[in-house]
Design a protein around this motif. Structure first.
Motif, PDB file in Angstrom:
ATOM      1  N   ALA A   1       0.834  -1.206   0.000  1.00 48.63           N
ATOM      2  CA  ALA A   1       0.000   0.000   0.000  1.00 48.63           C
ATOM      3  C   ALA A   1       0.871   1.259   0.000  1.00 48.63           C
ATOM      4  O   ALA A   1       0.600   2.214  -0.733  1.00 48.63           O
ATOM      5  CB  ALA A   1      -0.914  -0.011   1.226  1.00 48.63           C
ATOM      6  N   VAL A   2       1.929   1.233   0.801  1.00 46.16           N
ATOM      7  CA  VAL A   2       2.766   2.431   0.928  1.00 46.16           C
ATOM      8  C   VAL A   2       3.483   2.752  -0.384  1.00 46.16           C
ATOM      9  O   VAL A   2       3.647   3.902  -0.757  1.00 46.16           O
ATOM     10  CB  VAL A   2       3.784   2.257   2.083  1.00 46.16           C
ATOM     11  N   PHE A   3       3.884   1.692  -1.112  1.00 46.37           N
ATOM     12  CA  PHE A   3       4.652   1.922  -2.341  1.00 46.37           C
ATOM     13  C   PHE A   3       3.789   1.941  -3.603  1.00 46.37           C
ATOM     14  O   PHE A   3       4.309   2.027  -4.707  1.00 46.37           O
ATOM     15  CB  PHE A   3       5.746   0.865  -2.496  1.00 46.37           C
ATOM     16  N   ALA A   4       2.470   1.839  -3.413  1.00 49.20           N
ATOM     17  CA  ALA A   4       1.589   1.715  -4.583  1.00 49.20           C
ATOM     18  C   ALA A   4       1.702   2.940  -5.493  1.00 49.20           C
ATOM     19  O   ALA A   4       1.642   2.826  -6.707  1.00 49.20           O
ATOM     20  CB  ALA A   4       0.152   1.528  -4.115  1.00 49.20           C
ATOM     21  N   ASP A   5       1.877   4.103  -4.881  1.00 49.36           N
ATOM     22  CA  ASP A   5       1.858   5.337  -5.651  1.00 49.36           C
ATOM     23  C   ASP A   5       3.261   5.640  -6.185  1.00 49.36           C
ATOM     24  O   ASP A   5       4.029   6.365  -5.567  1.00 49.36           O
ATOM     25  CB  ASP A   5       1.356   6.463  -4.736  1.00 49.36           C
ATOM     26  N   VAL A   6       3.584   5.055  -7.328  1.00 46.20           N
ATOM     27  CA  VAL A   6       4.921   5.249  -7.900  1.00 46.20           C
ATOM     28  C   VAL A   6       4.923   6.519  -8.745  1.00 46.20           C
ATOM     29  O   VAL A   6       4.054   6.688  -9.595  1.00 46.20           O
ATOM     30  CB  VAL A   6       5.308   4.051  -8.802  1.00 46.20           C
TER      31      VAL A   6
ATOM     32  N   MET B   1      16.036  -2.612   5.805  1.00 45.94           N
ATOM     33  CA  MET B   1      16.356  -1.878   4.574  1.00 45.94           C
ATOM     34  C   MET B   1      16.216  -2.776   3.359  1.00 45.94           C
ATOM     35  O   MET B   1      15.652  -2.382   2.342  1.00 45.94           O
ATOM     36  CB  MET B   1      17.788  -1.342   4.632  1.00 45.94           C
ATOM     37  N   ASP B   2      16.745  -4.010   3.471  1.00 47.78           N
ATOM     38  CA  ASP B   2      16.661  -4.945   2.343  1.00 47.78           C
ATOM     39  C   ASP B   2      15.204  -5.181   1.960  1.00 47.78           C
ATOM     40  O   ASP B   2      14.835  -5.161   0.791  1.00 47.78           O
ATOM     41  CB  ASP B   2      17.327  -6.279   2.696  1.00 47.78           C
TER      42      ASP B   2
ATOM     43  N   GLY C   1      13.650  -3.688  -1.428  1.00 48.59           N
ATOM     44  CA  GLY C   1      13.169  -4.744  -2.327  1.00 48.59           C
ATOM     45  C   GLY C   1      11.705  -4.525  -2.692  1.00 48.59           C
ATOM     46  O   GLY C   1      11.311  -4.633  -3.862  1.00 48.59           O
ATOM     47  N   ALA C   2      10.896  -4.200  -1.691  1.00 48.39           N
ATOM     48  CA  ALA C   2       9.458  -3.999  -1.928  1.00 48.39           C
ATOM     49  C   ALA C   2       9.230  -2.790  -2.828  1.00 48.39           C
ATOM     50  O   ALA C   2       8.380  -2.814  -3.724  1.00 48.39           O
ATOM     51  CB  ALA C   2       8.731  -3.821  -0.593  1.00 48.39           C
TER      52      ALA C   2
ATOM     53  N   GLY D   1       7.929  -1.053  -8.611  1.00 50.74           N
ATOM     54  CA  GLY D   1       8.226  -0.259  -9.804  1.00 50.74           C
ATOM     55  C   GLY D   1       8.996   1.018  -9.530  1.00 50.74           C
ATOM     56  O   GLY D   1       9.144   1.859 -10.415  1.00 50.74           O
ATOM     57  N   TRP D   2       9.483   1.202  -8.311  1.00 53.40           N
ATOM     58  CA  TRP D   2      10.271   2.408  -8.011  1.00 53.40           C
ATOM     59  C   TRP D   2      11.616   2.328  -8.707  1.00 53.40           C
ATOM     60  O   TRP D   2      12.243   1.276  -8.765  1.00 53.40           O
ATOM     61  CB  TRP D   2      10.479   2.542  -6.494  1.00 53.40           C
ATOM     62  N   GLN D   3      12.059   3.471  -9.233  1.00 55.73           N
ATOM     63  CA  GLN D   3      13.357   3.557  -9.885  1.00 55.73           C
ATOM     64  C   GLN D   3      14.457   3.673  -8.832  1.00 55.73           C
ATOM     65  O   GLN D   3      14.254   4.323  -7.807  1.00 55.73           O
ATOM     66  CB  GLN D   3      13.418   4.805 -10.770  1.00 55.73           C
ATOM     67  N   ASP D   4      15.600   3.080  -9.129  1.00 53.39           N
ATOM     68  CA  ASP D   4      16.752   3.182  -8.224  1.00 53.39           C
ATOM     69  C   ASP D   4      17.064   4.639  -7.871  1.00 53.39           C
ATOM     70  O   ASP D   4      17.419   4.962  -6.744  1.00 53.39           O
ATOM     71  CB  ASP D   4      18.013   2.593  -8.881  1.00 53.39           C
ATOM     72  N   SER D   5      16.922   5.500  -8.894  1.00 50.67           N
ATOM     73  CA  SER D   5      17.319   6.891  -8.678  1.00 50.67           C
ATOM     74  C   SER D   5      16.398   7.606  -7.691  1.00 50.67           C
ATOM     75  O   SER D   5      16.707   8.683  -7.215  1.00 50.67           O
ATOM     76  CB  SER D   5      17.347   7.631 -10.015  1.00 50.67           C
ATOM     77  N   ASN D   6      15.237   7.014  -7.391  1.00 48.53           N
ATOM     78  CA  ASN D   6      14.312   7.643  -6.442  1.00 48.53           C
ATOM     79  C   ASN D   6      14.402   7.031  -5.051  1.00 48.53           C
ATOM     80  O   ASN D   6      13.662   7.401  -4.161  1.00 48.53           O
ATOM     81  CB  ASN D   6      12.869   7.510  -6.945  1.00 48.53           C
ATOM     82  N   ILE D   7      15.288   6.039  -4.908  1.00 45.59           N
ATOM     83  CA  ILE D   7      15.412   5.363  -3.610  1.00 45.59           C
ATOM     84  C   ILE D   7      16.742   5.770  -2.977  1.00 45.59           C
ATOM     85  O   ILE D   7      17.798   5.595  -3.566  1.00 45.59           O
ATOM     86  CB  ILE D   7      15.356   3.826  -3.790  1.00 45.59           C
ATOM     87  N   HIS D   8      16.668   6.323  -1.782  1.00 44.13           N
ATOM     88  CA  HIS D   8      17.871   6.792  -1.101  1.00 44.13           C
ATOM     89  C   HIS D   8      18.000   6.089   0.234  1.00 44.13           C
ATOM     90  O   HIS D   8      17.025   5.978   0.968  1.00 44.13           O
ATOM     91  CB  HIS D   8      17.813   8.295  -0.875  1.00 44.13           C
ATOM     92  N   PHE D   9      19.191   5.612   0.515  1.00 42.67           N
ATOM     93  CA  PHE D   9      19.401   4.985   1.818  1.00 42.67           C
ATOM     94  C   PHE D   9      20.814   5.286   2.257  1.00 42.67           C
ATOM     95  O   PHE D   9      21.661   5.663   1.452  1.00 42.67           O
ATOM     96  CB  PHE D   9      19.145   3.478   1.752  1.00 42.67           C
TER      97      PHE D   9
END
Lengths: 347, 320
Positions: free
Chosen positions: B180-185, B200-201, B205-206, B211-219
């Protein structure tokens, strides 16, 4: 045609000219060590032909344009805009099948004419999206061109490593020494390389100072450069005194496109376009600004790059064993990717 | 990079949750501390000689103190245990200036995700985003309310409406519904995540699966641009040609150890830019700290730069 395949990436788009350079008369320019003649057909669409008559190799650009054809100045052979010979005034007028010059695919976009010089079919999708240049007031957009006697990769290096700003450039774009101490973030993805710096300075960069809410007061700045093959670099630079969002839309900023096309291995056509998001209607300011940017390159970057070229015995920069520093990460990544693309293409 | 250490004093110590204590550190000479951006951490040089990194959890443009929160790790290598037991109000110690490997980026919308003690940099980001009136949502996952630091503070903050707590013990289903949290890509939304590795993994992963792009994921990660060996650990290298095993101490580079032992490796920039020293890895996992390798080469783990890169595994077998 001279074999330049080992030196330059061929199956890609290069800027051949500013749109305003090419009219209905003949315009010649050497691109990737290949002579090219350009003109516009009567419908306005641009044409680029190999500027060398297949008969005795006279430059067609010395000839005359007749309708949408070019007539060779030496013996009068005429070639149409597809490069096919359409008229031979000699003997019985027979036109040999091989009487043909190469016609290069062109695309006109963002105020430039882009040329595809490779043998693979031209792929319009391969030119990145620079439509930010197209969006906004006409007085907030300007283009310029200059030629430099240096290898095009030296210019790419110069824009991908902006740490030189505080050392080479003057008061107008100084970051007050904020760039050099940083080890900027470098990203590569899908053969694109991006480098980004963020910093705070007081007073703000002079190009933005007067357009910020509190001139002279501290402002957060960012600059990001993104390289795409063969030699296109988008540069966005901006300043803000409110808000954490640091992009073109959210700051007082400008978006530039630098793109270089080798004339020869040792000389470069340097094209430049800039779009800003502040003081957008001011035509006089627009004129002063582009003259200033042109001048900064001509008077500050240009002379050092030309001199660097003179000191180098070859253009294989990395083989000359340079002592690299932290700010070289972006340029080195670009050189490696471009080199591997050129090697793949000529393999 | 500013390598000068700053003398600070503990001016406040309070329990934030079961096993979590926060400290407020102010310069012994008074005055301002270096400014920082949310996501930044400082190094604590503990009186017992250990160096540990902790994220700053409260943002200020002109800080007079830094605030950190420390979880007592059950398998503490001596850092968190020492901090909990020995640092008291009035204790003095040295810290580094803040450094940031976990910067906020420009975005239309932010999704912040914290797991357990990973809440510290995330809370700092939330505070700043709230002040900037940015559009953000914070999800905070924890096993139990007793272990949840800053729960009160978040629930009563001005941005409480943006905060969602997910507490495993209080929920029959999984408390955090990743789908639900990641539904809105959206290309305009950037995700910032911090927490234990397993968390984090799972979260990253979720997000990718949605469908999230790597460039939008920051850790937060500590490799890539930080060539300071201050968070370095000792490990061993093995030379494949002769089988020799050498130890790289935490204050040495692989290159130094090779040179000290008469193994010649060509080198130029000594800081991971030029690639002159790139060496093939036959076995083991490197910790890349260079700027030279492409993302693809980095991911392959088949080469590394011995001038600055280290090892994640206990042993690296090198093609030397």
């Amino acid at each position: 045609m001279k074999d330049t395949s080992r030196k330059f990436l061929k199956n890609t788009w290069y800027a051949a000219a500013l749109s305003t350079d090419v009219t209905d008369s003949l315009f010649k320019r050497r691109l990737l060590d290949t002579p090219v003649v350009m003109y516009r057909r009567s419908d306005g669409s641009p044409v680029a032909l190999h500027d060398r008559c297949p008969h005795r190799f006279a430059p067609l650009s010395m000839g005359k344009k007749k309708d949408d054809c070019v007539v060779c100045p030496y013996h009068g052979l005429a070639f149409n805009s597809e490069g096919k010979c359409t008229h031979n005034p000699h003997g019985g007028g027979h036109i040999p099948t091989k009487a043909e010059v190469k016609s290069f695919p062109l695309m006109e976009k963002y105020g430039f004419i882009w040329i595809w010089m490779g043998d693979k079919p031209a792929d319009p999708a391969m030119l990145p999206d620079y439509s930010l240049l197209d969006n906004g007031h006409p007085n907030a957009l300007a283009h310029t061109y200059m030629k430099r006697p240096c290898n095009y990769e030296l210019i790419t290096d110069n824009v991908m490593d902006l740490s030189h700003i505080d050392h080479l450039h003057g008061e107008i774009i100084t970051t007050r020494g904020q760039l050099s101490p940083q080890i900027p973030k470098v990203k590569d993805e899908n053969n694109e390389v991006a480098v980004r710096w963020e910093w705070e300075q007081t007073p703000p960069m002079m190009i933005f100072n007067d357009f910020l809410p509190k001139p002279g007061q501290p402002a957060a700045h960012f600059v990001e450069v993104t390289w795409s093959h063969p030699s296109h670099i988008q540069l966005t630079v901006g300043a803000t005194q409110d808000g954490v969002v640091m992009d073109y839309d959210s700051t007082v900023s400008q978006y530039d496109l630098h793109t270089c096309t080798p004339e020869t291995e040792y000389s470069t056509h340097y094209f430049f376009a800039t779009r800003r998001n502040h003081n957008v209607e001011d035509a006089e300011f627009n004129k002063i600004k582009i003259e200033g940017m042109h001048g900064a390159f001509e008077d500050e970057d240009g002379p050092i790059l030309d001199a660097v070229q003179d000191q180098m015995e070859s253009n294989d920069f990395l083989a000359l064993d340079p002592v690299l520093i932290s700010s070289d990460a972006g340029p080195v990544r670009v050189r490696r990717i471009l080199k591997s693309m050129i090697e793949q293409e000529s393999a | 990079m500013n390598s000068e250490l700053i003398d600070v004093e503990v001016v406040n110590k309070s329990s934030e949750a079961q096993g979590i204590v926060s400290f407020e550190l102010a310069p012994t000479t008074g005055g301002l501390l270096p400014a920082f951006t949310p996501g930044a951490h400082i190094d604590l040089t503990l009186p017992n000689g250990l160096i540990r990194q902790y994220s700053l959890f409260e943002h200020s443009v002109s800080p007079t103190s830094y605030k950190i929160a420390v979880l007592r790790e059950p398998e503490s290598r001596g850092g968190s245990e020492y901090v909990h037991e020995n640092l008291q109000v009035g204790s003095t110690l040295q810290i580094s200036a803040p450094r940031n490997h976990f910067e906020l980026v420009a975005a239309k919308k932010y999704l912040l995700l914290a797991g357990g003690i990973g809440v510290t940099p995330i809370m700092c980001m939330a505070g700043k985003l709230a002040r900037d009136n940015a559009d953000f949502t914070l999800h905070y996952c924890c096993r139990s309310r007793e272990r949840m630091a800053f729960e009160q503070r978040l629930s009563t903050s001005a941005f409480a409406a943006n905060v969602h707590l997910h507490i495993d013990e209080e929920s029959a289903q999984p408390a955090f519904d990743a789908k639900a949290v990641f539904a809105d890509v959206s290309a305009d939304t950037h995700l910032f995540v911090c927490g234990p590795k397993g968390f984090m993994d799972f979260v990253i992963g979720a997000a990718k699966a949605a469908g999230w792009q790597d460039s939008n994921i920051h850790f937060e990660y500590f490799s890539g641009v930080d060539m300071n060996p201050d968070d370095a650990r000792s490990f061993q290298i093995k030379l494949a040609s002769c089988g020799r095993v050498l130890t790289v101490k935490d204050d040495q580079t692989v290159l130094q150890v090779l040179q000290d032992n008469g193994v010649e490796v060509p080198v130029s920039c000594e800081q991971g830019v030029c690639g002159t020293c790139v060496t093939r890895i036959i076995d083991g996992e490197p910790e890349h700290r260079d700027l030279f390798l492409t993302e693809a080469e980095r991911a392959s783990n088949s080469v590394f730069t011995p001038c600055c890169s280290r090892a994640k595994s206990a042993l690296l077998v090198l093609d030397l």
